[in-house]
Design an enzyme around this catalytic site. Structure first.
Site, PDB file in Angstrom:
ATOM      1  N   LYS A  13       3.158   8.675  -6.297  1.00 34.64           N
ATOM      2  CA  LYS A  13       3.113   8.261  -4.887  1.00 34.64           C
ATOM      3  C   LYS A  13       4.443   7.708  -4.374  1.00 34.64           C
ATOM      4  O   LYS A  13       4.742   7.819  -3.193  1.00 34.64           O
ATOM      5  CB  LYS A  13       2.012   7.216  -4.692  1.00 34.64           C
ATOM      6  CG  LYS A  13       0.608   7.801  -4.750  1.00 34.64           C
ATOM      7  CD  LYS A  13      -0.428   6.751  -4.422  1.00 34.64           C
ATOM      8  CE  LYS A  13      -1.789   7.386  -4.289  1.00 34.64           C
ATOM      9  NZ  LYS A  13      -2.807   6.470  -3.802  1.00 34.64           N
ATOM     10  N   ASP A  27      -4.353   6.408   2.831  1.00 30.66           N
ATOM     11  CA  ASP A  27      -5.286   5.580   2.061  1.00 30.66           C
ATOM     12  C   ASP A  27      -5.880   4.427   2.893  1.00 30.66           C
ATOM     13  O   ASP A  27      -7.102   4.273   2.968  1.00 30.66           O
ATOM     14  CB  ASP A  27      -4.588   4.996   0.818  1.00 30.66           C
ATOM     15  CG  ASP A  27      -4.520   5.995  -0.331  1.00 30.66           C
ATOM     16  OD1 ASP A  27      -5.352   6.929  -0.370  1.00 30.66           O
ATOM     17  OD2 ASP A  27      -3.630   5.840  -1.189  1.00 30.66           O
TER      18      ASP A  27
HETATM   19  P1  NAP Z   1      -2.235  -0.713  -9.501  1.00 26.88           P
HETATM   20  O1  NAP Z   1      -1.126  -0.465  -8.546  1.00 26.88           O
HETATM   21  O2  NAP Z   1      -2.017  -0.526 -10.948  1.00 26.88           O
HETATM   22  O3  NAP Z   1      -2.729  -2.244  -9.255  1.00 26.88           O
HETATM   23  C1  NAP Z   1      -3.725  -2.819 -10.052  1.00 26.88           C
HETATM   24  C2  NAP Z   1      -4.141  -4.179  -9.479  1.00 26.88           C
HETATM   25  O4  NAP Z   1      -5.246  -4.651 -10.270  1.00 26.88           O
HETATM   26  C3  NAP Z   1      -3.057  -5.261  -9.580  1.00 26.88           C
HETATM   27  O5  NAP Z   1      -3.241  -6.162  -8.514  1.00 26.88           O
HETATM   28  C4  NAP Z   1      -3.390  -5.931 -10.918  1.00 26.88           C
HETATM   29  O6  NAP Z   1      -2.940  -7.265 -11.017  1.00 26.88           O
HETATM   30  C5  NAP Z   1      -4.905  -5.918 -10.863  1.00 26.88           C
HETATM   31  N1  NAP Z   1      -5.537  -5.994 -12.186  1.00 26.88           N
HETATM   32  C6  NAP Z   1      -5.628  -4.986 -13.113  1.00 26.88           C
HETATM   33  N2  NAP Z   1      -6.309  -5.408 -14.178  1.00 26.88           N
HETATM   34  C7  NAP Z   1      -6.671  -6.711 -13.945  1.00 26.88           C
HETATM   35  C8  NAP Z   1      -7.392  -7.699 -14.660  1.00 26.88           C
HETATM   36  N3  NAP Z   1      -7.893  -7.440 -15.865  1.00 26.88           N
HETATM   37  N4  NAP Z   1      -7.575  -8.913 -14.093  1.00 26.88           N
HETATM   38  C9  NAP Z   1      -7.074  -9.191 -12.869  1.00 26.88           C
HETATM   39  N5  NAP Z   1      -6.382  -8.299 -12.132  1.00 26.88           N
HETATM   40  C10 NAP Z   1      -6.181  -7.075 -12.660  1.00 26.88           C
HETATM   41  O7  NAP Z   1      -3.516   0.181  -9.156  1.00 26.88           O
HETATM   42  P2  NAP Z   1      -3.973   0.734  -7.706  1.00 26.88           P
HETATM   43  O8  NAP Z   1      -3.408   2.083  -7.505  1.00 26.88           O
HETATM   44  O9  NAP Z   1      -3.700  -0.330  -6.685  1.00 26.88           O
HETATM   45  O10 NAP Z   1      -5.554   0.925  -7.915  1.00 26.88           O
HETATM   46  C11 NAP Z   1      -6.413  -0.177  -8.000  1.00 26.88           C
HETATM   47  C12 NAP Z   1      -7.872   0.246  -7.857  1.00 26.88           C
HETATM   48  O11 NAP Z   1      -8.108   0.846  -6.598  1.00 26.88           O
HETATM   49  C13 NAP Z   1      -8.333   1.249  -8.910  1.00 26.88           C
HETATM   50  O12 NAP Z   1      -9.624   0.861  -9.348  1.00 26.88           O
HETATM   51  C14 NAP Z   1      -8.415   2.551  -8.150  1.00 26.88           C
HETATM   52  O13 NAP Z   1      -9.417   3.411  -8.660  1.00 26.88           O
HETATM   53  C15 NAP Z   1      -8.815   2.055  -6.764  1.00 26.88           C
HETATM   54  N6  NAP Z   1      -8.434   3.007  -5.700  1.00 26.88           N
HETATM   55  C16 NAP Z   1      -9.418   3.578  -4.955  1.00 26.88           C
HETATM   56  C17 NAP Z   1      -9.085   4.471  -3.947  1.00 26.88           C
HETATM   57  C18 NAP Z   1     -10.183   5.105  -3.133  1.00 26.88           C
HETATM   58  O14 NAP Z   1      -9.930   6.111  -2.467  1.00 26.88           O
HETATM   59  N7  NAP Z   1     -11.358   4.544  -3.114  1.00 26.88           N
HETATM   60  C19 NAP Z   1      -7.733   4.791  -3.693  1.00 26.88           C
HETATM   61  C20 NAP Z   1      -6.743   4.177  -4.462  1.00 26.88           C
HETATM   62  C21 NAP Z   1      -7.103   3.287  -5.465  1.00 26.88           C
HETATM   63  P3  NAP Z   1      -1.444  -7.608 -11.565  1.00 26.88           P
HETATM   64  O15 NAP Z   1      -0.529  -7.406 -10.403  1.00 26.88           O
HETATM   65  O16 NAP Z   1      -1.527  -9.009 -12.022  1.00 26.88           O
HETATM   66  O17 NAP Z   1      -1.174  -6.632 -12.698  1.00 26.88           O
END
Ligand code: NAP
Length: 291
Positions: free
Chosen positions: A70, A106
């Site tokens: 992305k 998004d």
């Molecule tokens: P990302 O950039 O890797 O960010 C992950 C986030 O989750 C960060 O804030 C991270 O905190 C936090 N995190 C991960 N594990 C954790 C834990 N064990 N305890 C507390 N915080 C935790 O990922 P992303 O792309 O934003 O995606 C995040 C979620 O959104 C995923 O579940 C994805 O499937 C979902 N999503 C859904 C859609 C949709 O269309 N519905 C679209 C995009 C994403 P830190 O900063 O502290 O690491």
């Protein structure tokens, strides 16, 4: 039916084998009677630049972009929208003669879903955003541009929440604040907010029994609780928030609407969304059963 006139669209990411985008976008194409096909490409990390040039040279009409590309694609595009620039990420490529143009649908997809499901708009809303990753950024920017009054960001790594709050204050005319994870225990926090948007991967399949320590006893009927996760469709957070009487929304609506907005950029008309969430959900169940 594929023929010599079929136009190609696709998804660039790695991995992509579990993506539901090909199922959904091909259904949109079929329903619209467009002679097109949408394929998923697991792109090798070293070759994204070549891939983009090649796809453009072939006249591919548009692509979605997912993890981990992305951000990486941006230098190879002819331009990006204001939203994509604010997010620092692109999820949709649109063919233009000189190259691909980048958009990010998004956050707007989530807002469309919440409006359709709950008649909820971000205008003048106070939002608690849990998480500060890529998805959180997209959602926060869309909400800021849609006129949110206040966004409080809680994240495990406070520095990421602070960086996002600073960026929000720069782009939007709203109050933005970063808080540590422990603040979720503060009952007062819930009194002034309208919506909680959970954007971390906590509670996602297979760790479906996990949930962020949101204070359930502070939730009321007026609260809207959103989880970006759509596998499972109803996370533990949503199940428990619903049991407290709060309105809830899963990430399925966001997934559908971000794809619908991408389709609209490529084909200049909205797709037919009849029954789409049920069909995508059935596909998700089918995927799980055939594992
Ligand atoms: P990302 O950039 O890797 O960010 C992950 C986030 O989750 C960060 O804030 C991270 O905190 C936090 N995190 C991960 N594990 C954790 C834990 N064990 N305890 C507390 N915080 C935790 O990922 P992303 O792309 O934003 O995606 C995040 C979620 O959104 C995923 O579940 C994805 O499937 C979902 N999503 C859904 C859609 C949709 O269309 N519905 C679209 C995009 C994403 P830190 O900063 O502290 O690491």
């Amino acid at each position: 039916m594929l023929d010599a006139e079929t136009k190609l669209y696709g998804l660039l990411g790695n991995p992509v084998s579990h993506s539901l985008s090909p199922f959904m976008q091909n259904l949109f194409l079929q329903r619209a009677g467009i002679n097109g096909a949408y394929l998923a490409f697991a792109v090798n990390n070293q070759r994204i630049k070549e891939v983009l040039h090649g796809l453009h040279a072939l006249g591919v009409g548009g692509c979605n972009v997912t993890i981990p590309y992305k951000e990486v694609v941006i230098p190879y595009l002819t331009g990006i929208s204001r939203t994509a620039e604010a997010c620092g990420a692109v999820n949709t490529l649109i063919y233009q003669e000189e190259g691909f143009y980048g958009e990010n649908t998004d956050g707007a997809g989530l807002l469309k879903a919440l409006e359709a499901q709950h008649q909820w708009t971000a205008q003048e809303a106070s939002i608690l955003l849990i998480g500060a990753g890529g998805a959180a950024k997209g959602v926060a920017m869309a909400m800021a541009f849609a006129g949110a009054k206040k966004i409080q960001i809680i994240n495990r790594s406070l520095n990421r929440a602070q960086a996002l709050a600073e960026q929000l204050a720069h782009y939007g005319r709203l109050a933005a604040e970063a808080l540590p994870l422990e603040s979720l225990q503060d009952a007062g926090l819930y009194q002034e907010i309208d919506a909680i948007v959970h954007t971390t991967s906590v509670g996602m399949y297979p760790a479906i029994h996990e949930r962020m320590p949101v204070r359930l006893d502070a939730l009321e009927e007026r609260h809207l609780v959103v989880d970006l996760i759509y596998n499972p469709l109803e996370t533990r957070l949503l199940q428990e928030a619903k049991a407290r009487g709060a309105r809830v929304a899963s990430g399925l609506g966001m997934f559908v609407h971000q794809g619908a907005l991408a389709f609209q950029h490529w084909h200049h008309r909205p797709p037919d969304l009849t029954n789409i969430e049920k069909l995508v959900e059935a596909q998700l169940v089918h995927q799980k059963e055939s594992k």
